[in-house]
Design a protein around this motif. Structure first.
Motif, PDB file in Angstrom:
ATOM      1  N   UNK A  84      32.191  40.818  41.908  1.00 36.99           N
ATOM      2  CA  UNK A  84      32.481  40.423  40.372  1.00 36.99           C
ATOM      3  C   UNK A  84      33.737  39.688  40.277  1.00 36.99           C
ATOM      4  N   UNK A  85      33.603  38.703  39.277  1.00 37.36           N
ATOM      5  CA  UNK A  85      34.947  37.889  39.132  1.00 37.36           C
ATOM      6  C   UNK A  85      36.160  38.754  38.920  1.00 37.36           C
ATOM      7  N   UNK A  86      37.243  38.284  39.375  1.00 36.83           N
ATOM      8  CA  UNK A  86      38.317  39.025  39.136  1.00 36.83           C
ATOM      9  C   UNK A  86      38.800  40.086  40.099  1.00 36.83           C
ATOM     10  N   UNK A  87      37.946  40.398  41.161  1.00 37.03           N
ATOM     11  CA  UNK A  87      38.116  41.717  41.893  1.00 37.03           C
ATOM     12  C   UNK A  87      38.717  41.052  43.211  1.00 37.03           C
ATOM     13  N   UNK A  88      39.109  42.018  43.902  1.00 33.16           N
ATOM     14  CA  UNK A  88      39.856  41.689  45.416  1.00 33.16           C
ATOM     15  C   UNK A  88      38.609  40.997  46.231  1.00 33.16           C
ATOM     16  N   UNK A  89      37.399  41.449  46.319  1.00 36.65           N
ATOM     17  CA  UNK A  89      36.415  41.134  46.972  1.00 36.65           C
ATOM     18  C   UNK A  89      35.816  39.561  46.447  1.00 36.65           C
ATOM     19  N   UNK A  90      36.103  39.472  45.187  1.00 31.46           N
ATOM     20  CA  UNK A  90      35.654  37.999  44.768  1.00 31.46           C
ATOM     21  C   UNK A  90      36.798  37.036  45.482  1.00 31.46           C
TER      22      UNK A  90
END
Ligand SMILES: N[C@@H](CCC(=O)N[C@@H](CS)C(=O)NCC(=O)O)C(=O)O
Length: 211
Positions: A84-90
């Protein structure tokens, strides 16, 4: 309407695998590289650089593999090809997509087309060998970063894994192919097992050895 201009195994393989992962309808349009169709006036009107791939999405004409990939991720969020946009994973996803496109993918250009990088024909073998050495170092780093995790983002599969699979595949003819690094070999096997990937390879007529 979605259409992908492709040539078997070329950089178009990434958006092709992604489109198969989404399950949406799309057309594939073969670029006849045997006749240098990527340099034809018609193709240059789509991509003035004369390179493959190009994605057509309605009246949008998009070139650059990574841009096409990011567009597909955004357009088909239900396919789950990125966090998801805005996450650390993104953020990690962006890191890998940008790294893969501007580091190993760009270096492969020097390896596959060494004559573009030198002015004297006699310098071609040395230019190719230097590109190969740089690719080895790049894959060593990627392999170390991946470690024994399942995917580049850890437990979560993403389009970055498809990208890495394509780049591992491109090196299958090198004296020390990326598959010789166990972490990369394991990731490539996992990607290869995906039905969408199998289908993209089948449609492109790509046969074993896959990487
Ligand atoms: N940065 C471009 C590079 C594309 C590229 O180099 N494509 C190769 C095939 S993998 C190509 O079109 N080669 C034929 C040529 O340069 O004439 C992208 O990612 O779309």
């Amino acid at each position: 309407m979605l259409a992908l201009y492709y040539y078997p195994g070329n950089a178009s393989l990434l958006p092709h695998m992604m489109l198969r992962e989404t399950g949406v309808p799309f057309e594939t349009r073969l670029v006849d590289r045997g006749n240098n169709a990527q340099k034809s006036a018609d193709y240059l009107s789509l991509n003035p650089n004369g390179r493959i791939p190009v994605l057509i999405d309605g009246d949008l004409v998009l070139f650059e593999t990574a841009a096409i990939a990011l567009h597909l991720v955004d357009k088909f969020p239900q396919a789950g090809l990125a966090p998801e946009v805005g996450t650390r994973e993104r953020a990690e996803f962006y890191k890998w997509m940008i790294h893969l496109t501007n580091t190993p993918q760009a270096e492969y250009r020097a390896w596959f087309y060494p004559h573009e990088h030198v002015s004297e024909e006699t310098a071609v073998p040395a230019a190719k060998q230097a590109a190969e050495q740089r690719l080895y170092r790049m894959f060593d780093v990627i392999s170390e970063q991946l470690g024994d995790r399942t995917w580049l983002l850890g437990d979560r599969f993403s389009a970055a894994d498809l990208f890495l699979f394509m780049l591992i595949r491109w090196g299958r003819g090198m004296p020390r192919p990326p598959r010789m690094l166990p972490n990369l070999n394991a990731l490539a096997e996992r990607v290869l097992a995906r039905p969408a990937v199998q289908e993209a390879l089948r449609v492109e007529g790509i046969q074993s050895p896959f990487f």
